[in-house]
Design an enzyme around this catalytic site. Structure first.
Site, mmCIF file in Angstrom:
data_model
loop_
_atom_site.group_PDB
_atom_site.id
_atom_site.type_symbol
_atom_site.label_atom_id
_atom_site.label_comp_id
_atom_site.label_asym_id
_atom_site.label_seq_id
_atom_site.Cartn_x
_atom_site.Cartn_y
_atom_site.Cartn_z
ATOM 1 N N ASP A 6 8.796 -3.003 -4.902
ATOM 2 C CA ASP A 6 7.394 -2.575 -4.835
ATOM 3 C C ASP A 6 7.145 -1.346 -5.690
ATOM 4 O OD1 ASP A 6 7.532 -4.564 -2.964
ATOM 5 O OD2 ASP A 6 7.321 -3.237 -1.231
ATOM 6 N N SER A 50 0.848 -1.198 0.000
ATOM 7 C CA SER A 50 0.000 0.000 0.000
ATOM 8 C C SER A 50 0.881 1.244 0.000
ATOM 9 C CB SER A 50 -0.949 -0.009 1.201
ATOM 10 O OG SER A 50 -0.218 -0.118 2.400
HETATM 11 C C1 GLA Z 1 9.009 -5.356 1.187
HETATM 12 C C2 GLA Z 1 10.003 -4.351 0.615
HETATM 13 C C3 GLA Z 1 10.565 -4.827 -0.721
HETATM 14 C C4 GLA Z 1 11.096 -6.256 -0.632
HETATM 15 C C5 GLA Z 1 10.063 -7.158 0.041
HETATM 16 C C6 GLA Z 1 10.590 -8.546 0.270
HETATM 17 O O1 GLA Z 1 7.886 -5.424 0.382
HETATM 18 O O2 GLA Z 1 9.377 -3.100 0.429
HETATM 19 O O3 GLA Z 1 11.571 -3.954 -1.168
HETATM 20 O O4 GLA Z 1 12.318 -6.304 0.026
HETATM 21 O O5 GLA Z 1 9.613 -6.634 1.276
HETATM 22 O O6 GLA Z 1 10.828 -9.197 -0.925
#
Ligand code: GLA
Length: 395
Positions: A182, A137
């Site tokens: 993300d 989010s």
């Molecule tokens: C979170 C972080 C990402 C990544 C994931 C695990 O979502 O924001 O950058 O490290 O955890 O894969």
């Protein structure tokens, strides 16, 4: 259940924005949350990961201002925040800490730092990515804000640059030590596809998910947070493993550069935790490459098996699962039509993702929800998801 109803949400957003600003015809932008299929905690080692953008997003209505004021309104928090662009630095420490507005404010700060001529703006925001569920989010708020601010400034940035600016906002302004996955997928997702992302080169390959399959996302209702200490602790252990290997093999700067044999060779020079975390990162990054090959060969059973293996690695080597998520995965794997299941995202709670045959997906979701409730007493939110496009303007 899906994250539909976008038309109604946009209408409500425009109405709210019109009441606050007098601009009833504002431009509207969106950026999605994500689910990750393979390659977890690999993105701060320059490794590979394979997320897909979901049909859950943050919407932003945007109107430019000429007085250098950023006026942010959250429909979800029912709150308005006003910040002068020139005071973004002070504002972070005085009022922004732990507040929802630190995400969009941090994005304005980060774009300004890059030399983008961000103007003052009225931004009205509304999201339906479940918060604290490991579905990004935060990244969806950041990327939606960046997309809006860039459009108002008349500046076009490459998607990888947008992702980097948003990651910097989260790392430095918000203070959460996330990688690039993300923000990258939220900016660059393609409907119907996962992306196999090379987080070092910042490039991605399409990994089409066959139409006969669905991604079913189930929220364990155990809250997940990247800002919590466990994410940062895992990150340090991964870095310890890379440094230990680097002392023997100076070419190895990050685990992306290391093989399992090199990890074994350096095992005695690192903590057991670093060794196990390292083993997860190296094998999970490889699983992304194996997953791409499996999808290319049409071998969806193999792809599902890789997801199952990824869960074992995440649970036993990375130690980032929890009892509730292990239970969800175990229940999912036993249901008909399920090809593979695993905990997705940063870990320590949040959601599982299962790859399920489309024609039984609704029944699968209902059974998983019922069985989990019976075993844990918790009513999980469960979604048969669509794979959506990345950020853009709604026209
Ligand atoms: C979170 C972080 C990402 C990544 C994931 C695990 O979502 O924001 O950058 O490290 O955890 O894969």
């Amino acid at each position: 259940m899906t994250g539909s109803g976008t038309a109604g949400r946009v209408e409500a957003l425009k109405r709210c924005h019109g009441e606050k600003t007098g601009d009833a015809a504002a431009r509207v932008f969106q950026a999605p949350g994500r689910v990750n299929l393979l390659g977890e905690h690999t993105d701060y080692s320059g490794g590979f990961c394979m997320p897909a953008a979901l049909n859950f997003n943050t919407l932003v209505a945007a109107t430019p201002r000429t007085d250098g004021l950023l006026r942010l309104h959250s429909m979800d928090f029912k709150e308005t925040v006003k910040i002068q662009l020139s005071e973004l630095d002070d504002w972070r420490t005085s009022q922004g800490e732990g507040h929802w507005s630190a995400y969009p404010a941090g994005v304005a700060w980060s774009l300004l730092e890059r030399g983008v001529g961000v103007t003052g703006a009225d931004l009205t925001m509304q999201g339906n990515v479940p918060p604290g569920a490991g579905l990004s989010s935060s990244a969806s708020v950041e990327v939606a804000s960046a997309t809006a601010l860039l459009a108002l400034a008349g500046v076009s940035l490459a998607k990888a640059e947008v992702a980097l600016a948003c990651q910097r906002a989260e790392n430095v302004y918000v203070g959460a030590p996330c990688g690039i996955m993300d923000q990258f997928i939220s900016a660059s997702g393609v409907a119907g596809n996962a992306l196999a992302i090379d987080t070092r080169a910042l490039t991605a390959e399409l990994a089409p998910i066959p139409g006969a399959l669905r991604l079913v996302v189930c929220n364990s209702m155990v809250r997940h947070s990247v800002g919590g200490g466990e994410y940062g602790e895992r990150r340090s252990q991964v870095e310890e493993a890379a440094e230990a290997i680097g002392r023997v093999h100076p070419r190895v700067k990050q685990l992306r550069d290391a093989t399992l044999a090199q990890l074994e060779e350096a095992k005695g020079t690192m903590s057991l935790e670093a060794y196990l975390r390292g083993r997860h990162v190296i094998t999970d990054s490889q699983r992304v490459l194996d997953g791409v090959a499996a999808l290319r060969a049409g071998d969806v059973a193999r792809f599902g098996k890789l997801m199952d293996e990824a869960h074992v690695s995440f649970r036993d080597d990375f130690r980032a699962s929890c009892e509730e998520c292990d239970l969800l995965v175990q229940l999912a794997q036993a249901l008909p039509g399920c090809l593979g299941s695993r905990l997705t995202g940063g870990g320590f709670g949040g959601c599982t993702v299962s790859l399920v045959e489309a024609d039984v997906a609704d029944g699968f979701a209902a059974s998983l929800q019922a069985e989990y409730r019976q075993r844990s007493g918790v009513m999980a939110d469960i979604f048969v998801c669509e794979i959506a496009d990345g950020a853009g303007e709604l026209l």
